[in-house]
Design a protein around this motif. Structure first.
Motif, PDB file in Angstrom:
ATOM      1  N   TYR A  24      54.572  31.631  42.442  1.00 13.41           N
ATOM      2  CA  TYR A  24      54.419  32.222  40.976  1.00 13.41           C
ATOM      3  C   TYR A  24      55.949  31.939  40.173  1.00 13.41           C
ATOM      4  O   TYR A  24      55.705  31.580  39.101  1.00 13.41           O
ATOM      5  CB  TYR A  24      54.015  33.490  41.020  1.00 13.41           C
ATOM      6  N   GLU A  34      51.202  30.930  34.330  1.00 16.56           N
ATOM      7  CA  GLU A  34      51.055  32.209  34.906  1.00 16.56           C
ATOM      8  C   GLU A  34      50.670  32.156  36.124  1.00 16.56           C
ATOM      9  O   GLU A  34      49.887  31.132  36.581  1.00 16.56           O
ATOM     10  CB  GLU A  34      49.938  32.999  33.655  1.00 16.56           C
ATOM     11  N   ALA A  35      50.774  33.375  36.780  1.00 20.09           N
ATOM     12  CA  ALA A  35      50.266  33.417  38.468  1.00 20.09           C
ATOM     13  C   ALA A  35      48.846  33.227  38.444  1.00 20.09           C
ATOM     14  O   ALA A  35      48.091  33.859  37.808  1.00 20.09           O
ATOM     15  CB  ALA A  35      50.767  34.848  38.873  1.00 20.09           C
ATOM     16  N   SER A  36      48.555  32.313  39.376  1.00 13.49           N
ATOM     17  CA  SER A  36      46.921  32.178  39.815  1.00 13.49           C
ATOM     18  C   SER A  36      46.981  31.478  41.275  1.00 13.49           C
ATOM     19  O   SER A  36      47.837  31.077  41.568  1.00 13.49           O
ATOM     20  CB  SER A  36      46.382  31.054  38.660  1.00 13.49           C
ATOM     21  N   ALA A  37      45.806  31.792  41.541  1.00 19.63           N
ATOM     22  CA  ALA A  37      45.520  31.160  42.904  1.00 19.63           C
ATOM     23  C   ALA A  37      45.606  29.830  43.050  1.00 19.63           C
ATOM     24  O   ALA A  37      46.158  29.088  43.923  1.00 19.63           O
ATOM     25  CB  ALA A  37      43.884  31.423  43.348  1.00 19.63           C
ATOM     26  N   GLU A  38      45.266  29.021  41.840  1.00 18.86           N
ATOM     27  CA  GLU A  38      45.306  27.657  41.904  1.00 18.86           C
ATOM     28  C   GLU A  38      46.922  27.126  41.857  1.00 18.86           C
ATOM     29  O   GLU A  38      47.144  26.227  42.380  1.00 18.86           O
ATOM     30  CB  GLU A  38      44.611  27.075  40.633  1.00 18.86           C
ATOM     31  N   GLN A  40      49.330  28.883  43.139  1.00 19.42           N
ATOM     32  CA  GLN A  40      50.308  28.937  44.180  1.00 19.42           C
ATOM     33  C   GLN A  40      49.753  27.985  45.412  1.00 19.42           C
ATOM     34  O   GLN A  40      50.392  27.204  46.102  1.00 19.42           O
ATOM     35  CB  GLN A  40      50.320  30.376  44.877  1.00 19.42           C
TER      36      GLN A  40
END
Length: 92
Positions: A24, A34-38, A40
């Motif tokens: 992230y 911004e932080a996201s599952a995609e 990382q």
């Protein structure tokens, strides 16, 4: 001597404190993402691709302390955090 000091500012940006915080943070610093599952998962894939592209597979596996196939399974699992090897891969 002879160097000019350039004023800069530092701003704190909070990312989730889970095992993906390295990814992230790099995503935010490099892309403003911004932080996201995609995010990382994409950056985890970058480090796997870097490991696979290494012409000295034996040395890379020594540094990773596991086979590249095992490393891929390990690092793609978001229960595992990144460290020195992942930082190095993301700088290439």
């Amino acid at each position: 001597l002879g160097r000019r000091m350039v004023a800069s500012s530092v701003r704190r940006h909070v990312v989730p404190g889970d095992n993906s915080c390295l990814f992230y943070s790099v995503g935010y610093l490099c892309e403003g993402a911004e932080a996201s599952a995609e995010l990382q998962q994409r950056l985890r894939r970058v480090v796997v691709d870097d490991a696979r592209a290494d012409p000295d597979r034996a040395m890379r596996e020594l540094l990773l302390e596991r086979s590249i196939d095992d490393y891929e399974s390990w690092i793609m699992d978001d229960a595992h955090e990144g460290g020195e090897q992942e930082i190095l891969a993301l700088t290439r």
